[in-house]
Each structure stands twice: as structure tokens, then as C-alpha cells.
Design a protein around this motif. Sequence first.
Motif, mmCIF file in Angstrom:
data_model
loop_
_atom_site.group_PDB
_atom_site.id
_atom_site.type_symbol
_atom_site.label_atom_id
_atom_site.label_comp_id
_atom_site.label_asym_id
_atom_site.label_seq_id
_atom_site.Cartn_x
_atom_site.Cartn_y
_atom_site.Cartn_z
ATOM 1 N N VAL A 45 9.803 -10.005 14.566
ATOM 2 C CA VAL A 45 9.159 -10.808 13.516
ATOM 3 C C VAL A 45 7.994 -10.054 12.895
ATOM 4 O O VAL A 45 7.879 -9.952 11.665
ATOM 5 N N TRP A 46 7.082 -9.483 13.743
ATOM 6 C CA TRP A 46 5.926 -8.824 13.132
ATOM 7 C C TRP A 46 6.339 -7.565 12.380
ATOM 8 O O TRP A 46 5.710 -7.208 11.375
ATOM 9 N N SER A 47 7.395 -6.899 12.800
ATOM 10 C CA SER A 47 7.847 -5.700 12.100
ATOM 11 C C SER A 47 8.466 -6.049 10.749
ATOM 12 O O SER A 47 8.172 -5.409 9.730
ATOM 13 N N VAL A 48 9.316 -7.067 10.740
ATOM 14 C CA VAL A 48 9.938 -7.496 9.480
ATOM 15 C C VAL A 48 8.881 -8.007 8.502
ATOM 16 O O VAL A 48 8.901 -7.686 7.304
ATOM 17 N N MET A 49 7.924 -8.795 9.001
ATOM 18 C CA MET A 49 6.892 -9.331 8.124
ATOM 19 C C MET A 49 5.970 -8.224 7.609
ATOM 20 O O MET A 49 5.465 -8.304 6.487
ATOM 21 N N THR A 50 5.754 -7.183 8.418
ATOM 22 C CA THR A 50 4.992 -6.035 7.931
ATOM 23 C C THR A 50 5.720 -5.364 6.771
ATOM 24 O O THR A 50 5.108 -5.018 5.749
ATOM 25 N N LEU A 88 4.357 1.459 0.342
ATOM 26 C CA LEU A 88 5.248 2.279 1.158
ATOM 27 C C LEU A 88 4.742 2.391 2.597
ATOM 28 O O LEU A 88 5.540 2.508 3.535
ATOM 29 N N VAL A 89 3.420 2.345 2.766
ATOM 30 C CA VAL A 89 2.847 2.471 4.105
ATOM 31 C C VAL A 89 3.377 1.384 5.028
ATOM 32 O O VAL A 89 3.641 1.611 6.210
ATOM 33 N N PHE A 90 3.585 0.177 4.506
ATOM 34 C CA PHE A 90 4.035 -0.943 5.338
ATOM 35 C C PHE A 90 5.474 -0.744 5.822
ATOM 36 O O PHE A 90 5.835 -1.219 6.902
ATOM 37 N N PHE A 91 6.283 -0.048 5.067
ATOM 38 C CA PHE A 91 7.641 0.271 5.542
ATOM 39 C C PHE A 91 7.579 1.308 6.665
ATOM 40 O O PHE A 91 8.299 1.205 7.665
ATOM 41 N N TYR A 92 6.717 2.298 6.498
ATOM 42 C CA TYR A 92 6.611 3.357 7.502
ATOM 43 C C TYR A 92 6.136 2.820 8.851
ATOM 44 O O TYR A 92 6.634 3.226 9.903
ATOM 45 N N VAL A 93 5.163 1.919 8.843
ATOM 46 C CA VAL A 93 4.623 1.421 10.116
ATOM 47 C C VAL A 93 5.414 0.239 10.652
ATOM 48 O O VAL A 93 5.355 -0.066 11.850
ATOM 49 N N GLY A 94 6.180 -0.444 9.800
ATOM 50 C CA GLY A 94 6.944 -1.600 10.256
ATOM 51 C C GLY A 94 8.263 -1.253 10.917
ATOM 52 O O GLY A 94 8.658 -1.893 11.904
ATOM 53 N N LEU A 95 8.933 -0.242 10.430
ATOM 54 C CA LEU A 95 10.257 0.106 10.959
ATOM 55 C C LEU A 95 10.277 0.426 12.452
ATOM 56 O O LEU A 95 11.169 -0.037 13.175
ATOM 57 N N PRO A 96 9.328 1.210 12.987
ATOM 58 C CA PRO A 96 9.385 1.517 14.424
ATOM 59 C C PRO A 96 9.321 0.290 15.319
ATOM 60 O O PRO A 96 9.818 0.309 16.444
#
Length: 463
Positions: A102-107, A198-206
Motif C-alpha cells: 500500500v505505501w509503495s503504490v501510494m508513493t 519521477l522521484v516518487f516512482f524511483y523510491v516507491g518501486l522497491p
Amino acid sequence: MTTPLRSESTDRPSAGTRLVTPAQAWYAVAILTLANVSGFVDRQILNLLVRPIKRDLHVTDTDVSLLMGLSFVVFYSLLGLPIGRWVDRGHRPRIVALGAAVWSVMTMLTGTARSYAHLFIARIGVGAGEATLGPAAVSIIAEQFPRKRLGVAMSTYMMGTFLGSGVAYALSAFVVGRVDKPGLVHVPIVGDVFPWQLVFFYVGLPGLLVALLALTIREPRVVRASAEPDQMEAKAPFAEVMRYLRANARTVGALSFGFACSASVNYGVGAWLASFLIRTHGFTESQAGLLQGVLTATLGPLGVILGGRLTDALSKRGQVDASLRVGMLGGLGMLLFAGLYPLVPTGTLAAALLIPVNIFAAMPWGAANAAIAEAMPPRMRGQGSAIYQLVVNLLSGVLGPTAVALLTDQVFRDPLALRYSLSLSAVVGMTLAIGLLAWGRPAFRATVQRLRDEGADETAGAR
């Protein structure tokens, strides 16, 4: 030969639990620590993007502060209560996995925001997902390690807080300048977004990988679907939890408010250190972010592990209140060094004093989690931890940065007086923390001893 660890911190097995091997227990700690790193990067990264967010979404400083505080901290804290009850009843690794997803997808959804309202809702989602981790992690670790090894285990998990924060701070030194640009960039499937998104995709995916890894953690508690009377150990009603908290109000109150005062100072330093270095000593944004990131990511883990080892060493010597003693020691170190570094005349000397500041700031946090785990019966640890974190997170997340700002704006009335605000808030906050923990020590010892005696009686009755 590998010896299974007892599933309770009393070193005795409990009904409804499985023994776990040391390898399984430390594997759980490793995955939970990784989850903590992921969560803190996702949590902190928005703080680094204030300028481009204000420009592209046409919002004010106050609007951005609500994204940092209200949208995240309030929902993160309040949702911890029902989640804590779920933790006490359910399969905890699956709860962690769901929360990480949830927190990764919302990020990542933050990276698609087209309006302030969209951004606010996404931040609420990040807070809701992260609210699962603390109660579940404390409960899992406490059931997989004996009391005399609980300090190091909890401290290892808390390393993730400092590693995640350090990574986020360090990113500010390299990322902000590259994404602080007007215009749009095209992302396949998503469409056009602002460069900073774009930063939010980079930190959310892992975080999605973390969610999958959490499913591989062994659940030490036997979770049953039936509700037979002899299968109810893991189902403490909320009313019973509240009765227990009232009966142990001095213990839980001293822990919650004492460590909240300590955390408030840490949050204040974390929020305003870069601004202090820039305003007082002429650092650039990149220099300040890099210094803060390196110190947090290297000395924070060192400090928290040092605190955990000291807690375990004192426990082995029979000090029941070992975790509170370590909390007080960390507070004393912060009282001295965090009170001093803002007042010295040069940036070099301030940076040198930040070395002990980072060590003492981190020292209490494995001990703090160990303390609340020891003070709660196993079947209500999730709810107890959630209530503890509600107090700590609300007070520190709101009070810490705001107290420094109010002192600067309303008392000293000078942006360059930030140094005095940081020093004063550290001295007052840590004095309160030390006093509250000292006040709570006798009650804490009585609570822990009573729980040990009850555990011994239950074990004897089961034989």
C-alpha cells in the motif's frame, strides 16, 4: 547444532506459539529492517521537494507543511490503533506485506498527482500503509527473541529508521537540483508528469519487492480461525487493553511521553539542521543535505546498535529497567551535545559535534521498542505498541519541528536566531525526557516483574 529460540521474551514457550531457529528470527529482523528503510525513504522524500511542489502546484508553505504533517502523521498514528488490534489477531507477515504494498503504490501515485488534493490523498495512503509496520514488527521480534537478546534485535530493526532517513537526506544533495525544473516529462503508461514526480516512482518501486519478501517471514504464532476458549490467547479485546493500560498508567505513560519528548528533539533537529547550516554557517543546500545524510546513515545505525548492546548487557546483569537506563543515557548525551552544537562559532566545529549528536540521538530507539514490548502482555503487544506509537508520533511529529519554528518566529523573531531555538528546544525536551523516564523506572520494574511471574505461573500450569 542450532538451538531454537524461545518465542517469548521471558525465555519460556507460550501456548499458541512455535519455536523458531536463530536463523529464522534474524531473517525476520532483516526483512523488517529493510521494510523500515523503504518506509522512511518514502516518508521523507517529499520534504526534499518543497520548492518544485510549490511552483508547479501553486501552493504555500502552509499547504506543504500539511502534506508533511497532518496528512501523514495524523492518519499514520490514528490508524495504528485498529491495525494494532489486527496485529494481535492476524497473520503478521501478511499484514506487513499488505502495508508495504500500500505505501509503495501510494508513493508512486504521488508521482501522478495533478492537484494538491490528489497529493494530499496519496500522502494519507502512504501513512495508512506505514501504520502496519511498527506494531507488527515489535510484536514479531518480541516473540522471536529472549529478553536478554531483545535489545540488539529491536535496535537492528530500528537501524532502518536512520538508514532510510540518511538515504533521503543524501538524495537531496544529488536529486533536487536535477528535478527542480519547469515543464513536463513523458512516462510510458502514466503520461506527462512534472520532473520532480519521477522521484516518487524511483523510491516507491522497491517497496513492492519488500512486500513480497515479507511473505517469507515465519509467523511464530499459531493463528487459528476458530474461537474456542483455549485458542483465544492472541485475541485481547480493546477494553481489556485499556484496563491493563489504566492499571499500569505510570509505566506506559512514562515510556510514551518520555520517549515522545526525546523524539521531538530528534524531529526538530532533522527538520531544521540543514536550514541552520545554511543560515548560520553558509553551507549550500547540497552540502547541508550531504552532511546530514552521511551522518544519519552511518552514525545513526552505530548509535542504535550501541544502545541495543548496552541494553542487553545491563539486562544480563539483572537490571530490569535496562531499556529506560539507556533511554536516559541517550537523553543526557543529547542534552549536552544537541544543546551545544548550534552555539559554536564555526561550521567545522558544529559538524564535529554532530557526530556525538547522531550517536546519542539514535541510542534509545531499540531500547524504547524493547521497553514497550516488555511492558505489555504478548497477546496485546500489537495494540500496546500502536498506542505507544500514537503518543510518540503525534507529539514528536507535530511538536518537534513546530516548537523550533515557533521559538524562532515568535520568541527570537529573527531567522538567524534558529541556532538558539535548536539549542533551547534540545535542552528543554531532553530534560523532560530524562525526568519522565526516571519517574517511570520503579513502576516499569514492577510491571515487568509481574508479567514474568504470571508467565512462570502459566508455564507451570501447562505442565
